[in-house]
Design a protein around this motif. Structure first.
Motif, mmCIF file in Angstrom:
data_model
loop_
_atom_site.group_PDB
_atom_site.id
_atom_site.type_symbol
_atom_site.label_atom_id
_atom_site.label_comp_id
_atom_site.label_asym_id
_atom_site.label_seq_id
_atom_site.Cartn_x
_atom_site.Cartn_y
_atom_site.Cartn_z
ATOM 1 N N TYR A 67 42.253 51.759 37.221
ATOM 2 C CA TYR A 67 42.683 51.981 38.598
ATOM 3 C C TYR A 67 41.771 51.283 39.590
ATOM 4 O O TYR A 67 41.933 51.431 40.804
ATOM 5 N N GLN A 68 40.787 50.511 39.126
ATOM 6 C CA GLN A 68 39.868 49.850 40.044
ATOM 7 C C GLN A 68 39.345 48.567 39.397
ATOM 8 O O GLN A 68 39.615 48.258 38.250
ATOM 9 N N SER A 69 38.584 47.802 40.203
ATOM 10 C CA SER A 69 37.837 46.631 39.726
ATOM 11 C C SER A 69 38.717 45.554 39.137
ATOM 12 O O SER A 69 38.517 45.104 38.015
ATOM 13 N N GLY A 70 39.689 45.114 39.895
ATOM 14 C CA GLY A 70 40.497 43.996 39.419
ATOM 15 C C GLY A 70 41.742 43.820 40.240
ATOM 16 O O GLY A 70 42.257 44.767 40.845
ATOM 17 N N SER A 283 32.127 43.705 40.844
ATOM 18 C CA SER A 283 32.013 45.053 40.299
ATOM 19 C C SER A 283 32.244 45.026 38.802
ATOM 20 O O SER A 283 32.753 44.055 38.245
ATOM 21 N N MET A 284 31.844 46.108 38.147
ATOM 22 C CA MET A 284 31.971 46.200 36.699
ATOM 23 C C MET A 284 33.230 46.993 36.360
ATOM 24 O O MET A 284 33.286 48.205 36.581
ATOM 25 N N ALA A 285 34.249 46.308 35.853
ATOM 26 C CA ALA A 285 35.520 46.961 35.537
ATOM 27 C C ALA A 285 35.357 47.889 34.339
ATOM 28 O O ALA A 285 34.681 47.542 33.363
ATOM 29 N N PRO A 286 35.974 49.080 34.370
ATOM 30 C CA PRO A 286 35.869 50.008 33.245
ATOM 31 C C PRO A 286 36.399 49.448 31.933
ATOM 32 O O PRO A 286 35.962 49.859 30.866
ATOM 33 N N ASP A 287 37.333 48.494 32.002
ATOM 34 C CA ASP A 287 37.911 47.949 30.771
ATOM 35 C C ASP A 287 37.292 46.608 30.392
ATOM 36 O O ASP A 287 37.866 45.839 29.630
ATOM 37 N N ALA A 316 28.272 46.261 43.311
ATOM 38 C CA ALA A 316 28.888 47.443 43.925
ATOM 39 C C ALA A 316 30.408 47.343 43.922
ATOM 40 O O ALA A 316 30.981 46.254 44.036
ATOM 41 N N GLU A 317 31.061 48.502 43.809
ATOM 42 C CA GLU A 317 32.523 48.595 43.957
ATOM 43 C C GLU A 317 32.792 48.991 45.407
ATOM 44 O O GLU A 317 32.930 50.167 45.744
ATOM 45 N N HIS A 319 35.090 47.503 48.575
ATOM 46 C CA HIS A 319 36.034 46.514 49.080
ATOM 47 C C HIS A 319 35.688 46.043 50.485
ATOM 48 O O HIS A 319 35.928 44.879 50.831
ATOM 49 N N LEU A 320 35.129 46.918 51.296
ATOM 50 C CA LEU A 320 34.729 46.495 52.640
ATOM 51 C C LEU A 320 33.593 45.481 52.573
ATOM 52 O O LEU A 320 33.533 44.549 53.383
ATOM 53 N N LEU A 321 32.683 45.658 51.620
ATOM 54 C CA LEU A 321 31.612 44.675 51.453
ATOM 55 C C LEU A 321 32.190 43.316 51.083
ATOM 56 O O LEU A 321 31.782 42.289 51.638
ATOM 57 N N VAL A 322 33.128 43.293 50.128
ATOM 58 C CA VAL A 322 33.770 42.030 49.749
ATOM 59 C C VAL A 322 34.409 41.379 50.969
ATOM 60 O O VAL A 322 34.254 40.174 51.213
#
Length: 435
Positions: A67-70, A283-287, A316-317, A319-322
């Motif tokens: 659900y995140q990081s990608g 960020s480091m994706a869980p998968d 960091a995860e 999105h505002l930073l990106v």
């Protein structure tokens, strides 16, 4: 081997991760189709409503593995509320196998993009058992099912199929490891439609339609919405990113296919001529179990620059930073060796920044060399360095490229166009077949 499965659900325009242990987190992004009207115009919005009219009350399920990081998760996260908003009851379930499962599926990803990888019968068995276990936790009674990428691909085998199933493959299939492809193809053949991002990803011998659908970004998401100068400055200060020198950035997972070590080589050459700073943020994706190993290799390669404060690595995860980094950048890089599409390129272009990227995968669909950015062979370190220097030393060139790139994204790669494409697919599968 131990395998654990969790089920997350997204429903009714809200993103809700519902763990099987009872812990639930709900987040409403609050965005509607009408919110996009000022960006894309009346004709686009009206066209979407017309397409959705014959699909009212249809029920659609998306399934993926994180659900995140990608980019895949981010697209679904924006698409699901909009599909609900136009009258299609849309749900999002997330298969989250742990440990060895994601090691195996990461190797699947690498093999589909051309790396030779051997898979044991035990690994293939774990892949199937994880999907079988997940199927026991999830009821499918929808009108259409969309399965994203290889991780949940075998799910179709564990249901009595009563509706169209679509496999949405987001990776580059132009030159897969054939042993793995033959294994996965056995599941793909059970599907009614295969969706890919590029004409070059078509696979011969597939009886179903292979439909091309370009990925897209949400211009109103936290990663892409407008930011004030004050917000940008605050975010950069929070993460320790000085602005005393021009910023060169690459926003990507720490993945060998994104070639972060090659980016260090480019920066080393640029730094000899122009005083600038490099930020690698991913960020480091869980998968993705390879992420930290790649990060440590990059850290070692850039040690001298890091100690001097000229290279900054961020995991960091946020999105505002990106968003802030892209808007503050003088140059955005995407030096991928392989790329399914490259939504980080889309994001950079949307910020009106000059993007210099590899001529691979879906990136040339977004960048016209010399017009909306620059394209190079991914191994051309000197060429990348020259183009970065050219833009840093000629800000007007960067401004021209950035303006053209943003308009290209507005016309072709926003979430409203993706929604419209999905409505076309739903119409073909759910309405067209019954007429």
């Amino acid at each position: 081997m131990i395998y654990i499965v969790r089920l997350y659900t997204v429903f009714e325009g809200r993103t809700a991760m519902a763990y099987m242990d009872g812990i639930t987190c709900i987040c409403d992004n609050g965005r509607t189709l009408e919110d996009h009207r000022p960006i894309v115009g009346d004709d686009v919005i009206s066209g979407i409503y017309r397409k959705a009219a014959s699909l009212q009350g249809k029920r659609v399920l998306h399934v993926n593995s994180t659900y995140q990081s990608g980019g895949v998760a981010e697209m679904i996260l924006s698409l699901v509320p909009l599909m609900n908003d136009v009258g299609i009851e849309t749900q999002w379930n997330i298969l989250n196998g742990e440990g060895d499962f994601f090691v195996i599926t990461k190797n699947f990803h690498n093999a589909l993009q051309g790396q030779a990888v051997a898979f044991s019968d035990e690994e293939k068995d774990l892949y199937l058992r994880t999907n079988e276990s997940f199927s026991g936790k999830m009821t499918i009674d929808h009108d259409l099912v969309v399965i994203h990428d290889p991780q949940p691909l075998p799910l179709i085998r564990f249901y009595q199929k009563a509706q169209p199933w679509v496999w949405r493959c987001h990776v580059d299939l132009s030159n897969p490891d054939m042993d793995l492809w033959e294994f996965l193809k056995g599941f793909v053949l059970d599907y009614d439609r295969m969706v890919i991002s590029h004409e070059e990803y078509r696979r011969r011998g597939m009886p179903m339609e292979q439909w091309i659908c370009r990925p897209a970004i949400d211009p109103l998401s936290e990663k892409n919405r407008d930011l004030s100068s004050r917000e940008i400055a605050g975010l950069l200060a929070k993460y320790g990113v000085p602005t005393d020198k021009p910023l060169v950035t690459q926003i990507s997972r720490f993945d060998k296919w994104k070639d972060p070590e090659g980016v260090i080589d480019v920066f080393s050459e640029v730094k000899r001529h122009v005083d600038c700073r490099l930020v690698l943020c991913g960020s480091m994706a869980p998968d993705d179990p390879e992420g930290w190993a790649i990060y440590r290799r990059v850290e070692e390669a850039a040690r001298a620059f890091i100690d001097a404060g000229d290279v900054i690595l961020i995991t960091a995860e946020d999105h505002l930073l990106v968003n802030a980094l892209q808007r503050a950048s003088a140059v955005i890089l995407q030096k991928s060796l392989r790329e399914g599409f490259g939504l980080t390129v889309t994001e950079g272009l949307w910020k009106g920044r000059p993007v210099i990227a590899s001529r691979v995968g879906g990136i040339p669909l977004q960048i016209e060399d010399g017009e909306t950015g620059f394209l190079l062979d991914p191994t051309d370190t000197d060429g990348f360095a020259w183009r970065v220097r050219q833009v840093l030393e000629n800000p007007e060139l960067g401004k021209r490229l950035g303006q053209a790139g943003k308009e290209h994204v507005r016309q072709h790669f926003l979430i409203t166009r993706l929604l419209s494409d999905y409505l076309d697919m739903l119409t073909a599968e759910l309405v067209g077949r019954n007429t």
